[in-house]
Structures are given as structure tokens and as C-alpha cells.
Design a protein around this motif. Sequence first.
Motif, PDB file in Angstrom:
ATOM      1  N   LEU A  21       0.807  -1.221   0.000  1.00 58.84           N
ATOM      2  CA  LEU A  21       0.000   0.000   0.000  1.00 58.84           C
ATOM      3  C   LEU A  21       0.842   1.273   0.000  1.00 58.84           C
ATOM      4  O   LEU A  21       0.304   2.366   0.057  1.00 58.84           O
ATOM      5  CB  LEU A  21      -0.934   0.000   1.215  1.00 58.84           C
ATOM      6  CG  LEU A  21      -2.058  -1.030   1.167  1.00 58.84           C
ATOM      7  CD1 LEU A  21      -2.821  -1.031   2.479  1.00 58.84           C
ATOM      8  CD2 LEU A  21      -2.977  -0.768   0.001  1.00 58.84           C
ATOM      9  N   SER A  22       2.149   1.143  -0.077  1.00 58.47           N
ATOM     10  CA  SER A  22       3.018   2.320  -0.067  1.00 58.47           C
ATOM     11  C   SER A  22       3.124   2.919  -1.470  1.00 58.47           C
ATOM     12  O   SER A  22       2.624   2.360  -2.446  1.00 58.47           O
ATOM     13  CB  SER A  22       4.400   1.944   0.464  1.00 58.47           C
ATOM     14  OG  SER A  22       5.035   1.084  -0.442  1.00 58.47           O
ATOM     15  N   LYS A  23       3.799   4.048  -1.570  1.00 56.04           N
ATOM     16  CA  LYS A  23       3.908   4.754  -2.845  1.00 56.04           C
ATOM     17  C   LYS A  23       5.159   4.384  -3.635  1.00 56.04           C
ATOM     18  O   LYS A  23       5.247   4.673  -4.804  1.00 56.04           O
ATOM     19  CB  LYS A  23       3.901   6.260  -2.602  1.00 56.04           C
ATOM     20  CG  LYS A  23       2.579   6.766  -2.118  1.00 56.04           C
ATOM     21  CD  LYS A  23       2.590   8.262  -1.985  1.00 56.04           C
ATOM     22  CE  LYS A  23       1.261   8.755  -1.482  1.00 56.04           C
ATOM     23  NZ  LYS A  23       1.211  10.206  -1.396  1.00 56.04           N
ATOM     24  N   SER A  24       6.115   3.756  -2.997  1.00 55.02           N
ATOM     25  CA  SER A  24       7.356   3.402  -3.670  1.00 55.02           C
ATOM     26  C   SER A  24       7.195   2.093  -4.428  1.00 55.02           C
ATOM     27  O   SER A  24       6.697   1.102  -3.889  1.00 55.02           O
ATOM     28  CB  SER A  24       8.486   3.273  -2.651  1.00 55.02           C
ATOM     29  OG  SER A  24       9.648   2.785  -3.269  1.00 55.02           O
ATOM     30  N   LEU A  25       7.623   2.079  -5.671  1.00 57.19           N
ATOM     31  CA  LEU A  25       7.484   0.898  -6.502  1.00 57.19           C
ATOM     32  C   LEU A  25       8.336  -0.260  -5.979  1.00 57.19           C
ATOM     33  O   LEU A  25       7.908  -1.420  -6.014  1.00 57.19           O
ATOM     34  CB  LEU A  25       7.862   1.237  -7.946  1.00 57.19           C
ATOM     35  CG  LEU A  25       7.551   0.211  -9.019  1.00 57.19           C
ATOM     36  CD1 LEU A  25       6.074  -0.115  -9.021  1.00 57.19           C
ATOM     37  CD2 LEU A  25       7.976   0.727 -10.372  1.00 57.19           C
ATOM     38  N   LEU A  26       9.509   0.030  -5.462  1.00 57.75           N
ATOM     39  CA  LEU A  26      10.367  -1.020  -4.924  1.00 57.75           C
ATOM     40  C   LEU A  26       9.740  -1.670  -3.687  1.00 57.75           C
ATOM     41  O   LEU A  26       9.807  -2.884  -3.518  1.00 57.75           O
ATOM     42  CB  LEU A  26      11.749  -0.462  -4.591  1.00 57.75           C
ATOM     43  CG  LEU A  26      12.803  -1.473  -4.183  1.00 57.75           C
ATOM     44  CD1 LEU A  26      13.021  -2.490  -5.291  1.00 57.75           C
ATOM     45  CD2 LEU A  26      14.092  -0.781  -3.842  1.00 57.75           C
ATOM     46  N   ARG A  27       9.115  -0.862  -2.837  1.00 55.03           N
ATOM     47  CA  ARG A  27       8.440  -1.430  -1.661  1.00 55.03           C
ATOM     48  C   ARG A  27       7.253  -2.290  -2.064  1.00 55.03           C
ATOM     49  O   ARG A  27       6.954  -3.300  -1.427  1.00 55.03           O
ATOM     50  CB  ARG A  27       7.993  -0.315  -0.726  1.00 55.03           C
ATOM     51  CG  ARG A  27       9.178   0.384  -0.069  1.00 55.03           C
ATOM     52  CD  ARG A  27       8.734   1.469   0.827  1.00 55.03           C
ATOM     53  NE  ARG A  27       8.280   0.858   2.075  1.00 55.03           N
ATOM     54  CZ  ARG A  27       7.832   1.537   3.097  1.00 55.03           C
ATOM     55  NH1 ARG A  27       7.761   2.849   3.046  1.00 55.03           N
ATOM     56  NH2 ARG A  27       7.454   0.921   4.200  1.00 55.03           N
ATOM     57  N   ILE A  28       6.577  -1.930  -3.138  1.00 54.87           N
ATOM     58  CA  ILE A  28       5.458  -2.740  -3.633  1.00 54.87           C
ATOM     59  C   ILE A  28       5.973  -4.086  -4.127  1.00 54.87           C
ATOM     60  O   ILE A  28       5.370  -5.132  -3.861  1.00 54.87           O
ATOM     61  CB  ILE A  28       4.702  -1.984  -4.746  1.00 54.87           C
ATOM     62  CG1 ILE A  28       3.998  -0.765  -4.153  1.00 54.87           C
ATOM     63  CG2 ILE A  28       3.709  -2.889  -5.451  1.00 54.87           C
ATOM     64  CD1 ILE A  28       3.406   0.159  -5.177  1.00 54.87           C
ATOM     65  N   ILE A  29       7.107  -4.096  -4.809  1.00 59.47           N
ATOM     66  CA  ILE A  29       7.687  -5.345  -5.300  1.00 59.47           C
ATOM     67  C   ILE A  29       8.126  -6.226  -4.135  1.00 59.47           C
ATOM     68  O   ILE A  29       7.903  -7.438  -4.134  1.00 59.47           O
ATOM     69  CB  ILE A  29       8.851  -5.048  -6.256  1.00 59.47           C
ATOM     70  CG1 ILE A  29       8.322  -4.363  -7.516  1.00 59.47           C
ATOM     71  CG2 ILE A  29       9.608  -6.314  -6.616  1.00 59.47           C
ATOM     72  CD1 ILE A  29       9.387  -3.810  -8.418  1.00 59.47           C
ATOM     73  N   ILE A  30       8.740  -5.625  -3.120  1.00 55.73           N
ATOM     74  CA  ILE A  30       9.128  -6.393  -1.933  1.00 55.73           C
ATOM     75  C   ILE A  30       7.891  -6.949  -1.244  1.00 55.73           C
ATOM     76  O   ILE A  30       7.883  -8.084  -0.757  1.00 55.73           O
ATOM     77  CB  ILE A  30       9.975  -5.526  -0.986  1.00 55.73           C
ATOM     78  CG1 ILE A  30      11.326  -5.217  -1.630  1.00 55.73           C
ATOM     79  CG2 ILE A  30      10.170  -6.208   0.359  1.00 55.73           C
ATOM     80  CD1 ILE A  30      12.140  -4.194  -0.881  1.00 55.73           C
ATOM     81  N   GLY A  31       6.813  -6.178  -1.210  1.00 55.30           N
ATOM     82  CA  GLY A  31       5.562  -6.642  -0.610  1.00 55.30           C
ATOM     83  C   GLY A  31       4.963  -7.822  -1.349  1.00 55.30           C
ATOM     84  O   GLY A  31       4.465  -8.767  -0.726  1.00 55.30           O
ATOM     85  N   THR A  32       5.014  -7.816  -2.685  1.00 57.29           N
ATOM     86  CA  THR A  32       4.500  -8.965  -3.436  1.00 57.29           C
ATOM     87  C   THR A  32       5.363 -10.201  -3.214  1.00 57.29           C
ATOM     88  O   THR A  32       4.839 -11.320  -3.136  1.00 57.29           O
ATOM     89  CB  THR A  32       4.400  -8.657  -4.934  1.00 57.29           C
ATOM     90  OG1 THR A  32       5.677  -8.256  -5.421  1.00 57.29           O
ATOM     91  CG2 THR A  32       3.373  -7.582  -5.213  1.00 57.29           C
ATOM     92  N   GLY A  33       6.668 -10.004  -3.099  1.00 57.16           N
ATOM     93  CA  GLY A  33       7.540 -11.144  -2.782  1.00 57.16           C
ATOM     94  C   GLY A  33       7.249 -11.705  -1.412  1.00 57.16           C
ATOM     95  O   GLY A  33       7.215 -12.930  -1.209  1.00 57.16           O
TER      96      GLY A  33
END
Length: 113
Positions: A21-33
Motif C-alpha cells: 500500500l506504499s507509494k514506492s514501486l520497490l516497496r510494492i515489489i518487496i511486498g508482493t515477494g
Amino acid sequence: MEILMSFVVGIIFMAATYLMLSKSLLRIIIGTGLLSHGTHLLLLTMGGLKTGAAPLLGEKAPSYTDPIPQALILTAIVIAFGVTSFFLVLAYRAYQELGTDNMDRLRGTEGND
């Protein structure tokens, strides 16, 4: 042990949801992992945690471990690795072209408010 693993899976799902739910694309990718790893642990836990038993012993074995959840998890790990690799390459290319990894700026909605 299954209760402990259920709590661990819940904490991993919670952290993955927060990151996605964050705005950073890298954090979203880490979240999906993280979400995929939580799913792997959930499948393993629901398959039953048995210690000291071989996957297949024969028809006269008193106890054995079901190999199907492990096979499904192995397949899911490979698929999750491929999807994460694709997301990372896509994010790198988007950063090269647009110069940002902020989701609002990628959507073009940051200046409209």
C-alpha cells in the motif's frame, strides 16, 4: 507448531499488505515477494507439519509425509521468482525512462490535487 506458523504467516501477510500500500514501486515489489513467501508457508502449514517421516515409504508404513504440498510449493517458488524478476526489470526500466519510482508521479496524478 501449526499455531505458531499461523501467527507467522499472519504477520508476514500484514507486513506484505503494508508494503504493497506504499507509494514506492520497490516497496510494492518487496511486498508482493513477501506475500508469495507467506503463501508458501501457509500451504506448507495447511499440508501438515510432520517431523521424522519420509515422504513415501510404501504401503505398510505407519506414517508418512504427503509430498504434494512440497511439490506445489516448489512450483510456486519458481513462479514467484519469475514474477519478481519481471517486476524488478519493469521497475528498473520505468525508473530509467521516467526518473522516479513514486506511484503518484508514475500515474501522473501528483500535480492534479
